[in-house]
Design an enzyme around this catalytic site. Structure first.
Site, PDB file in Angstrom:
ATOM      1  N   HIS A 188       0.815  -1.208   0.000  1.00 39.85           N
ATOM      2  CA  HIS A 188       0.000   0.000   0.000  1.00 39.85           C
ATOM      3  C   HIS A 188       0.851   1.260   0.000  1.00 39.85           C
ATOM      4  O   HIS A 188       0.352   2.354  -0.234  1.00 39.85           O
ATOM      5  CB  HIS A 188      -0.988  -0.031   1.177  1.00 39.85           C
ATOM      6  N   SER A 221       0.293  -1.186  -6.470  1.00 37.38           N
ATOM      7  CA  SER A 221       0.493  -2.288  -7.410  1.00 37.38           C
ATOM      8  C   SER A 221       1.290  -1.835  -8.620  1.00 37.38           C
ATOM      9  O   SER A 221       1.135  -0.703  -9.078  1.00 37.38           O
ATOM     10  CB  SER A 221      -0.859  -2.811  -7.893  1.00 37.38           C
ATOM     11  N   LYS A 271     -13.708  -8.035  -9.036  1.00 39.74           N
ATOM     12  CA  LYS A 271     -12.859  -8.831  -9.916  1.00 39.74           C
ATOM     13  C   LYS A 271     -12.212  -9.979  -9.126  1.00 39.74           C
ATOM     14  O   LYS A 271     -12.127 -11.116  -9.606  1.00 39.74           O
ATOM     15  CB  LYS A 271     -11.780  -7.945 -10.531  1.00 39.74           C
ATOM     16  N   ASP A 272     -11.766  -9.679  -7.912  1.00 35.79           N
ATOM     17  CA  ASP A 272     -11.146 -10.718  -7.085  1.00 35.79           C
ATOM     18  C   ASP A 272     -12.168 -11.774  -6.669  1.00 35.79           C
ATOM     19  O   ASP A 272     -11.846 -12.965  -6.598  1.00 35.79           O
ATOM     20  CB  ASP A 272     -10.499 -10.103  -5.836  1.00 35.79           C
ATOM     21  N   GLU A 302       6.678 -33.620  -1.738  1.00 36.95           N
ATOM     22  CA  GLU A 302       5.481 -33.114  -2.391  1.00 36.95           C
ATOM     23  C   GLU A 302       5.862 -32.371  -3.675  1.00 36.95           C
ATOM     24  O   GLU A 302       6.985 -31.889  -3.806  1.00 36.95           O
ATOM     25  CB  GLU A 302       4.749 -32.155  -1.453  1.00 36.95           C
TER      26      GLU A 302
END
Lengths: 215, 421
Positions: free
Chosen positions: B208, B212, B235-236, B279
């Protein structure tokens, strides 16, 4: 990017196929209740003598739909909540095989190859030219040929043995994951619900983003 | 009424301000693609793991005599215990899938570059925490693969000079993996997710601050930013829906596809499984470990292969902003790197028997590190070539601006020095 993703997917799929090196006979497990019940009969008749099924209780068999009378016959003096112990004691098994037969409750997923391994193992017995018994999957196994594949002479007999083995695998597939049927049923609803809600979310997203002007 | 309550709170706690700063007025580039969904997705998967994990812990028993059975108790007797366990086990894989995609996006678009170095480094810390958590969680079912995986990996710490043996004993709580190992791994496996939550908050504070990045790699003018809410919340959410569909396919229809058969056999220190594999999310690093002939070298290489990402901001010397958008060579390098990583994953999955696979693994290992170590030179060469070939005006302007900035800085410094001397 898309092309790359496709290649990556293909690569990982082939890697998975790569992992299964041995070629097992396909068990094509049946998950229907009649098949599982037939398998229960076979396992209680042929395998229970030596093997435990410690994560299965007699009560679970009744809950599955096997008649109380039949289960009572199997359990003798054991309580309903007792796990399925082997009829042979561990000491006797050690004396006979120099090994305690493994528990079967998780067996359908405890070997690479899973149910196919199990199926191929059960029908894999044959007589070597020198007359000794062997198995295509597990050559030195100490377990006797319970289903009699090595003595089967004609196709009819072999087919019958394979059918038995498939039923056994069906039952052991159930003991490994008794909630599988419920899981698959629930999964269909969950995914249907998610598809609906995701479509709605997409439409809302389109609507909200329509407010934005691109140059 | 609601307003009054909000006023009352705001006088004592900056709630409205916080919501404004980080949601309703948080400026987000409007050109973000769906690749930018994976950050918030990772947060949600973390929550999913926390919640399912807490409920699993109510039924799980960390004791070598009991843990294998307690897993079966969860699978069979606990109401929807099978769902909890499959969600949690699948969730671990989903978590790595999401984080790897998030990292790949960062690499592709060069989002790790100035001014986002700290954001990238906190992310690197998160990756390490996630790996540690997953590794310890894998011991808890106390199956054969749990036991032998933990044995092999803790053994690697022997490679540390002088204190290696003591560290191994400290990790295990004993000379071999046993009950003390299980209980401490459980304690830490329960603790770490909360540490991760804290680290995520730091990651978000850094985000923040610098905001982005975006596909162009350029800092956008204010008019090209839109508020996070409602545009990116919706959107998320849509992205989350798509993710959950795939996740549910795994949970409900193929939950054991990523589990090893050997883990359905209780741990037995007397019997080694014929093929110990980690894994899938550790496979590339495991392949690097095995590709180096010496133990110490292998361990160093494996450790480096994970933390080398942190050096990227220094390794990328290009003055052309961002990642692949304006830099074809960088883009090609990205795809080579991704391919090499997948090849390493495949190599790590195979038993180390054939010489051909060992050689493929070694070549891939060299290429893996080469992707990083050659980056300073390749990025400089690419820069020169691209400037000669001609770049879009906006990019050229940025480069010139930056050059002027540096020049000004130098002159100031010279002046100051001149005054002094």
């Amino acid at each position: 990017m898309k092309v790359f993703l496709k290649i990556a997917l293909l690569c990982s799929l082939s890697a998975a196929a790569w992992g299964a090196e041995e070629n097992f006979e396909q068990a094509n497990v049946e998950t229907t209740l009649p098949a599982i019940k037939r398998g229960a009969d076979e396992v209680m008749g042929n395998c229970h003598a030596c093997h435990t099924l410690k994560y299965i209780k007699y009560r679970d068999l009744v809950a599955l739909g096997i008649s109380q009378a039949k289960v009572d016959g199997w359990r003798g003096d054991e309580p309903m909540d007792a796990p399925l112990k082997a009829q042979m004691s561990e000491a006797d098994a050690m004396a006979a095989f120099n090994k305690v037969p493994p528990d079967l409750s998780l067996m359908s997923q405890a070997r690479d190859g899973g149910v196919n391994y199990l199926y191929s193992y059960l029908i894999g017995y044959f007589n070597k030219p020198d007359g000794t018994l062997s198995n295509h999957i597990f050559a030195e196994t100490k377990m006797p040929d319970m289903l009699g594949m090595s003595n089967a002479t004609d196709e009819v007999q072999k087919t019958a043995i394979k059918a038995k083995a498939r039923d056994i695998v069906s039952f052991l597939n159930w003991t490994t994951d008794p909630h599988a049927a419920e899981r698959i049923q629930l999964g269909k609803y969950v995914i249907a619900y998610l598809i609906v809600i995701t479509t709605l979310l997409y439409l809302v997203k389109r609507q909200i983003w329509a407010r934005i002007k691109y140059k | 009424m609601a307003n009054n309550i909000m006023n009352w709170i705001d006088k004592r706690f900056p709630a409205t301000e916080f919501i404004k700063h980080s949601l309703t007025e948080y400026p987000t580039p409007k050109n973000l693609s769906y690749w930018w969904n994976f950050g918030s997705l990772a947060g949600i998967v973390l929550l999913l793991q926390l919640i399912t994990g807490i409920f699993l812990a109510m039924h799980y028993k960390a004791d070598v005599e009991l843990s294998f059975n307690s897993i079966q108790h969860i699978m069979r007797d606990v109401n929807y215990g099978w769902l909890l366990r499959y969600m949690h086990a699948t969730g671990a894989s989903a978590f790595f899938f999401v984080i790897f995609t998030h990292m790949a996006r960062t690499l592709y678009y060069g989002s790790y570059r100035a001014p986002r170095e700290l954001l990238w480094w906190t992310g690197q810390g998160l990756l390490l925490l996630l790996m540690a958590t997953a590794f310890m969680g894998y011991l808890l079912p106390w199956g054969q693969m749990s036991f032998w995986g933990a044995t092999v990996i803790t053994n690697l710490f022997k490679a540390i000079p002088f204190v290696g043996d003591s560290i191994v004993t400290l990790l295990r709580g004993d000379f071999t993996v046993g009950d003390p190992t299980l209980t401490r791994f459980f304690a830490l496996h329960y603790l770490m997710p909360f540490v991760i939550v804290g680290a995520v908050l730091i990651h978000l504070v850094a985000l923040h601050t610098v905001k982005s990045s975006n596909p162009t790699g350029l800092e956008l003018p204010a008019k090209d930013n839109i508020p996070f809410h409602p545009y990116f919340t919706i959107k998320d959410l849509f992205g989350l829906g798509v993710f959950l569909i795939f996740y549910s396919v795994f949970v409900f229809f193929i939950p054991t596809s990523l589990m090893e058969a050997a883990n359905n056999i209780p741990a037995n220190p007397m019997v080694t499984p014929n093929h110990i594999v980690p894994e899938w999310y550790f496979l590339p690093f495991y392949a690097i470990l095995r590709s180096v002939p010496s133990l110490v070298g292998g361990v160093v290489a494996m450790g480096l292969s994970v933390v080398i990402f942190a050096f990227l901001p220094f390794l990328d010397r290009s003055r052309i902003p961002g990642g692949a958008r304006y830099r074809p060579v960088y883009k090609a390098q990205f795809y080579v790197f991704m391919t090499v990583t997948i090849v390493l994953g495949c190599v790590g999955y195979r038993p180390p028997t054939s010489a051909a696979i060992a050689i493929v693994g070694q070549i891939a290992t060299v290429m893996y590190f080469g992707s990083f170590l050659l980056l300073p030179f390749i990025s400089k060469m690419e820069e020169r070539w691209l400037i000669k070939r001609g770049l879009p005006a906006i990019v050229m302007a940025l480069i010139n601006e930056e050059a002027a900035e540096i020049e000004k800085h130098k002159q100031k410094k010279n002046q100051r020095n001149g005054v002094k001397s």
